[in-house]
Motif scaffolding. Structure first.
Motif, PDB file in Angstrom:
ATOM      1  N   PRO A   1       0.824  -1.208   0.000  1.00  0.00           N
ATOM      2  CA  PRO A   1       0.000   0.000   0.000  1.00  0.00           C
ATOM      3  C   PRO A   1       0.856   1.255   0.000  1.00  0.00           C
ATOM      4  O   PRO A   1       2.014   1.243   0.409  1.00  0.00           O
ATOM      5  CB  PRO A   1      -0.789  -0.094   1.303  1.00  0.00           C
ATOM      6  N   LEU A   2       0.256   2.317  -0.443  1.00  0.00           N
ATOM      7  CA  LEU A   2       0.899   3.626  -0.391  1.00  0.00           C
ATOM      8  C   LEU A   2       1.107   4.013   1.075  1.00  0.00           C
ATOM      9  O   LEU A   2       0.698   3.290   1.980  1.00  0.00           O
ATOM     10  CB  LEU A   2       0.021   4.651  -1.103  1.00  0.00           C
ATOM     11  N   ALA A   3       1.719   5.140   1.311  1.00  0.00           N
ATOM     12  CA  ALA A   3       1.933   5.636   2.670  1.00  0.00           C
ATOM     13  C   ALA A   3       2.055   7.154   2.599  1.00  0.00           C
ATOM     14  O   ALA A   3       1.983   7.731   1.515  1.00  0.00           O
ATOM     15  CB  ALA A   3       3.192   5.017   3.264  1.00  0.00           C
ATOM     16  N   ALA A   4       2.235   7.776   3.734  1.00  0.00           N
ATOM     17  CA  ALA A   4       2.438   9.227   3.791  1.00  0.00           C
ATOM     18  C   ALA A   4       3.722   9.504   4.553  1.00  0.00           C
ATOM     19  O   ALA A   4       4.125   8.730   5.413  1.00  0.00           O
ATOM     20  CB  ALA A   4       1.253   9.894   4.484  1.00  0.00           C
ATOM     21  N   ASP A   5       4.349  10.610   4.238  1.00  0.00           N
ATOM     22  CA  ASP A   5       5.585  11.017   4.893  1.00  0.00           C
ATOM     23  C   ASP A   5       5.248  11.818   6.139  1.00  0.00           C
ATOM     24  O   ASP A   5       4.748  12.940   6.049  1.00  0.00           O
ATOM     25  CB  ASP A   5       6.427  11.853   3.932  1.00  0.00           C
ATOM     26  N   PRO A   6       5.519  11.289   7.341  1.00  0.00           N
ATOM     27  CA  PRO A   6       5.146  12.007   8.565  1.00  0.00           C
ATOM     28  C   PRO A   6       5.847  13.349   8.719  1.00  0.00           C
ATOM     29  O   PRO A   6       5.351  14.225   9.428  1.00  0.00           O
ATOM     30  CB  PRO A   6       5.549  11.042   9.687  1.00  0.00           C
ATOM     31  N   ALA A   7       6.960  13.542   8.044  1.00  0.00           N
ATOM     32  CA  ALA A   7       7.682  14.817   8.153  1.00  0.00           C
ATOM     33  C   ALA A   7       6.883  15.982   7.577  1.00  0.00           C
ATOM     34  O   ALA A   7       7.158  17.142   7.887  1.00  0.00           O
ATOM     35  CB  ALA A   7       9.033  14.715   7.448  1.00  0.00           C
ATOM     36  N   LEU A   8       5.879  15.691   6.752  1.00  0.00           N
ATOM     37  CA  LEU A   8       5.080  16.749   6.131  1.00  0.00           C
ATOM     38  C   LEU A   8       4.002  17.319   7.055  1.00  0.00           C
ATOM     39  O   LEU A   8       3.424  18.358   6.764  1.00  0.00           O
ATOM     40  CB  LEU A   8       4.404  16.224   4.861  1.00  0.00           C
ATOM     41  N   PHE A   9       3.730  16.647   8.159  1.00  0.00           N
ATOM     42  CA  PHE A   9       2.593  17.019   8.988  1.00  0.00           C
ATOM     43  C   PHE A   9       3.060  17.599  10.313  1.00  0.00           C
ATOM     44  O   PHE A   9       3.959  17.072  10.953  1.00  0.00           O
ATOM     45  CB  PHE A   9       1.683  15.808   9.189  1.00  0.00           C
TER      46      PHE A   9
END
Length: 192
Positions: A18-26
Motif C-alpha cells: 500500500p501507499l503511505a504518507a511522509d510524517p515529516a510533512l505534517f
C-alpha cells in the motif's frame, strides 16, 4: 502493487504494498484545526466529473473549505489544520489522500471502497465511508458539530497502530529485499 484489487492479475508471490504518507510533512504537534474541510488534488471536470460535482456541492454548502492543488509541504500544512479531509477515489483506489489525512490526524471522508484494503489498513472508527452525497453531507454536519467525536476519530491516525499510514513504504521494500537476499544465500542486510 499499490492497489490490492489488482494483486490477482500479477504472478504468484506478488505482494500488496500500500501507499503511505511522509510524517515529516505534517505538523507535530498538530496546529489548531481552523479549516473545516480540505482537499488537495485535481478537480478537472472532464477527467473527474463526479469528484468535481461533489467539490462544487461542498463549496456551495460550507464556507470554511480549502480545495485545490498544493505542494507536498503545503498539503501537509493544510491537512494538519483541517478537521476533515474529503476524498473521492477515481477507480476504487486507496490513494495517497487516505494516508495523508490519517497521518495529519484529520478525519478522512472517502467514498466507500470495495475490496481494496482500506478496512485492512485502518479501523472503521477512524474514517467515514460515504455511499452518496446525502451520506457525505450528513457525516460532515455530524462531525463539524461534534468536536469530541471528530478528535476521537482523527487522533488515532497520528499514533500506533495507525502510524503504518505514515511509515514509508520503503520499510516494507527493505524487508522484502532482506527475505530475497537470505533466500539467495547473501549475508543479511542491516538497516542503519
Amino acid at each position: 502493487m499499490a492497489q490490492r484489487e489488482f494483486l490477482g492479475d500479477f504472478p504468484a508471490g506478488s505482494v500488496w504494498l500500500p501507499l503511505a504518507a511522509d510524517p515529516a510533512l505534517f505538523a507535530r504537534p498538530a496546529e489548531a484545526r481552523s479549516i473545516d474541510i480540505a482537499y488537495v488534488g485535481s478537480d478537472n471536470r472532464s477527467a473527474y466529473p463526479e469528484r468535481a460535482r461533489l467539490l462544487d456541492l461542498l463549496r456551495s454548502r460550507y464556507d470554511n473549505v480549502s480545495f485545490g492543488r498544493a505542494s507536498p509541504q503545503e498539503m501537509g500544512r493544510l491537512y494538519s489544520r483541517a478537521k476533515l479531509v474529503f476524498n473521492k477515489s477515481v477507480r476504487n483506489d486507496v490513494n495517497m489522500r487516505c494516508f495523508e489525512a490519517m497521518c495529519a490526524g484529520a478525519v478522512l471522508l472517502t467514498d466507500r471502497l470495495h475490496d481494496n484494503g482500506l478496512a485492512d489498513l485502518f479501523e472503521a472508527e477512524t474514517f467515514v465511508a460515504y455511499d452518496d452525497e446525502h451520506d457525505l453531507m450528513q457525516a460532515i454536519d455530524r462531525l463539524l458539530a461534534d468536536d469530541r467525536l471528530r478528535e476521537q476519530m482523527g487522533d488515532p491516525g497520528r499514533s500506533p497502530p495507525h502510524r503504518s499510514a505514515c511509515r514509508p513504504a520503503g520499510e516494507t521494500v527493505f524487508q522484502l529485499g532482506r527475505i530475497e537476499s537470505r533466500a539467495a544465500g547473501d549475508a543479511p542486510v542491516r538497516l542503519v
